[in-house]
Design an enzyme around this catalytic site. Structure first.
Site, PDB file in Angstrom:
ATOM      1  CB  VAL A  12      -0.973   0.032   1.209  1.00 41.74           C
ATOM      2  CG1 VAL A  12      -1.975  -1.104   1.143  1.00 41.74           C
ATOM      3  CG2 VAL A  12      -0.208   0.003   2.520  1.00 41.74           C
ATOM      4  CD  GLU A  13       0.181   5.275  -3.890  1.00 44.08           C
ATOM      5  OE1 GLU A  13       0.450   5.119  -5.088  1.00 44.08           O
ATOM      6  OE2 GLU A  13      -0.645   6.112  -3.478  1.00 44.08           O
ATOM      7  CB  THR A  14      -2.302   5.985   1.822  1.00 40.85           C
ATOM      8  OG1 THR A  14      -1.836   6.780   0.733  1.00 40.85           O
ATOM      9  CG2 THR A  14      -2.919   6.887   2.884  1.00 40.85           C
TER      10      THR A  14
ATOM     11  CD  GLN B  34      -1.409   1.337  -4.256  1.00 43.61           C
ATOM     12  OE1 GLN B  34      -0.506   1.657  -3.488  1.00 43.61           O
ATOM     13  NE2 GLN B  34      -1.369   0.225  -4.965  1.00 43.61           N
TER      14      GLN B  34
END
Lengths: 391, 325
Positions: B35-37, B256
């Site tokens: 994931v990004e966040t 994400q």
């Protein structure tokens, strides 16, 4: 004119299955199902059955109740036809024109108080004469109120101060109902009740020999939620009773929440769930439903409701006076408590427009509760006196 | 009601099909890389009351050093975003106001998004956080803590007047709740045509102090539901309003995002509703027993004792680097 048919409906969560037993209702000697009342608060409770009755000159009206047992031996089969029932049910209640027939057809009148007898502390016009007339015609009068702020005894004094001759024994308040319920299930003497409510509940519990804490005395307690704050609570609280409370505060809400969530088996009892009531004659005020809603919100539990439309008080008075509910006319101003209460108990029902319900609400397409009759106020019944006088 | 809000009066109906049981998180590095966040709930995840949960500062630093975006989403409406920024600062955490989304902010943001008329007012059953956010948004309001000392005696003939210009009642947690406020809100909702009933959240209990659970916003909202017989429009978790706001603002895909929270029916459902990865921590209101109980229908992807378990990913990365040297 629709036929007088008896149906057995098995209602499960989110769906209705109707079993059609086609027989004229007059040939059935006993209802197929004996049911106790559903509470409007308990919308998630599973309804196991429903008895539909027909009325002369009216279409079938549907009454929903909840039950712990189901007897469907006489059903012929199951059909999913709730749409049909919905379409056939309803038809707006007629305006009462034949007062004499209604009065002659019953032995007992049950009256709601707020919006029927008085509004706040003001007597509604014509009430004393109406009650006198009914008594002179040999009718038993009983007064059933969801307002738990006073005890039966205190209500007796209120009637007296308004010039009405009504004894405490003729009054069934939801404050009394809470105490009566706890007595009926033998609430242990070493346990206590936590009260969110007013003096009426305290007095009735005291009368019944039940220990309690809370009530108006907790109205001045503040919670600041300072770091490290901890609220202790009495582990002997075996029931929380919630009713209308003008001194509601966060201390009480939190105390009740702790008892219900942390004391094993602690009961959550509501005197009533009325949304609004005429606590003063000037306007409607948020009712017991507000306090009960708050505790439902913090505990995610449904309360056991002892007031209308639950038939607990009906069962109490029917047993006390040894009367058949089919011999009763329930008179009230609220559809989802008074009229449903009467219907749940198998009584005739008369709605008055002197309280919270308007004609518009009664006749609105969203309203699913139709009394047998409606009238403006109870003094309309005095027309019967004129008839008998003229006869 | 139209728009991005979903009515959340029946949380069960928002559940997706029953998922497989949640697994204990054993590979934090894999989760972090996927994931990004990270969206973090606050009460029970970052802090309990005013006490920071062990290992939080190090975990926050580690995730930032891996280039992850961090966002903090709380249903607690008692403070504004600005006030929460100060709380983070006081606890030694480097978090900006723009990274915080509180339900107090959500209420104001929602009213702005529907162009709440400037001549109308909001009646507040709640604390200063809601007032500050409404003020920030240029929305007029009455009520709030100032009404906490008002008494109703119901003496004969008593009549409560109410402002006919109130077009929305916003209800959130209120430790100064009283009958005056309940009645005022009830009158507005029942008698002002079109008056909205907005709830910041319906949490039944929350750790307002670290010592125990306290009756939450669900209590105040339940009271108004009881007197008006209406369902509120909920702007806080698990409603997706704040998620939609966040994804739109930062231009991120929900797939994400990993949602980390301590409450199944708000945090985890919030994450699931939008297709995020979900991680339940046991440092707040939910116990392992509750998670694994037959009555529980909400299963996160993973569960772990506290967010500091994610630090195992840091050790792994360090170990890998040193083995490559």
């Amino acid at each position: 004119m629709c036929p007088s048919l008896a149906f057995v409906a098995i209602v499960e969560k989110n769906s209705v299955t109707i079993a059609i037993c086609v027989a004229p209702i007059r040939t059935l000697t006993s209802p197929l199902l004996r049911l106790s009342a559903a509470s409007p608060c308990g919308t998630k409770s599973t309804v196991f059955g429903c008895l539909l009755r027909s009325f002369e000159n009216r279409e079938l009206s549907v009454r929903l109740r909840s039950s712990s047992s189901l007897d469907a031996r006489n059903s012929r089969g199951r059909m999913n036809c709730c749409a049909q029932v919905g379409a056939e049910a309803g038809g707006s209640a007629p305006f009462l024109t034949d007062h004499t027939t209604l009065i002659d057809s019953v032995e007992t009148f049950i009256f709601d108080c707020d919006g029927v007898i008085w509004k706040g502390d003001s007597l509604i016009d014509g009430v004393p004469e109406t009650l006198d007339m009914l008594r002179s015609m040999g009718k038993r009068l009983v007064f059933v109120t969801n307002n738990s702020t006073k005890s039966r005894k205190q209500y007796g004094k209120k009637f007296e101060s308004l010039g009405l001759s009504v004894s405490a024994e003729e009054i069934f308040a939801s404050s009394f109902a809470a105490a009566a319920y706890l007595k009926s299930m033998k609430f242990p003497t070493d346990k206590k009740v936590y009260i969110i409510g007013e003096a009426g509940i305290q007095l009735e519990l005291k009368q019944a020999g039940i220990n309690y804490i809370g009530g108006p005395e907790d109205g001045d307690k503040r919670i600041d939620l300072t770091p490290g704050q901890l609220m202790e609570h009495d582990h002997d609280v075996g029931a929380v009773v919630v009713g209308f409370d003008r001194y509601l505060n966060y201390y009480k809400l939190q105390y009740a929440t702790l008892c219900i969530r942390e004391n094993p088996g602690c009961m959550f009892i509501a005197t009533n769930c009325d949304a609004v009531i005429h606590l003063t004659d000037a306007q409607e005020w948020a009712g017991g439903g507000s306090m009960v809603g708050a505790i439902k919100g913090s505990t995610k539990k449904e309360p056991l409701v002892v007031g209308k439309p639950s038939t607990f008080m009906m069962d109490c008075l029917a047993s006390e006076f040894n009367i058949k509910t089919s011999q009763i006319c329930m008179v009230g101003d609220r559809l989802d408590t008074d009229i449903l209460f009467g219907q749940n108990g198998g009584c005739a029902t008369l709605l008055v427009l002197s309280g919270v319900t308007t004609l518009e609400t009664l006749q609105s397409s969203e309203n699913k509760i139709q009394p047998d009759f409606y009238t403006n106020k109870i003094s309309d019944l005095l027309a019967a006196k004129k008839v008998t006088t003229n006869a | 009601m139209h728009g991005p809000i979903s009515l959340c009066h029946d949380f069960e109906s928002l559940c997706t099909e029953a998922t497989a049981s949640a697994s204990l998180l054993t590979n934090p590095a894999k989760l972090i890389d996927s994931v990004e966040t990270f969206l973090f709930d606050c009460d029970g995840v970052i802090w309990r009351g005013d006490v920071l949960i062990d290992g939080v500062p190090e975990t926050v630093e580690m995730l930032r050093s891996k280039g992850k975006r961090l966002i903090f989403v709380t249903n607690n409406s008692t403070k504004s975003r600005k006030q929460y920024g100060k709380k983070f600062e006081m606890l030694g955490l480097d978090v900006t106001e723009e990274e915080i989304f509180s339900s107090s902010f959500a209420a104001a943001a929602y009213l702005m998004s529907i162009n709440f008329p400037s001549h109308k007012k909001v009646y507040v059953v709640g604390e200063s956080g809601i007032q500050l956010e409404l003020k920030q948004a240029g929305i007029n309001y009455l009520g709030g803590p100032e009404d906490g000392d008002k008494r109703i005696d119901l003496s004969p003939g008593q009549l409560m007047q109410h402002d006919p210009d109130v077009a929305a009642v916003v209800v959130g947690f209120d430790r100064y709740i009283n009958y005056y406020k309940l009645q005022y809100a009830t009158l507005c909702i029942r008698e002002n045509p079109g008056c909205m009933f907005i709830a910041t959240n319906c949490d039944s209990v929350a750790h307002f102090t670290e010592c125990q659970e306290w009756a939450g916003g669900g209590c105040m909202v339940g009271a108004i539901k009881g007197s008006t017989q209406r369902e509120p429009l909920v702007v806080g978790k698990p409603s997706t309003f704040m998620m939609d706001h966040v994804t739109s603002k930062f231009n991120i895909k929900t797939s994400q995002i990993c949602m980390v929270g301590d409450r199944l029916d708000t945090d985890i459902l919030f994450g699931q509703n939008e297709g995020c990865a979900t991680l339940l921590v046991l440092s707040g209101v939910t116990t392992l027993e509750t998670l694994q109980s037959a009555d529980n229908k909400i299963q996160p992807h993973y569960y772990t004792p506290t967010i500091s378990e994610l630090l195992a990913a840091k050790d792994l990365a360090n170990g890998l680097h040193s083995s490559l040297l």
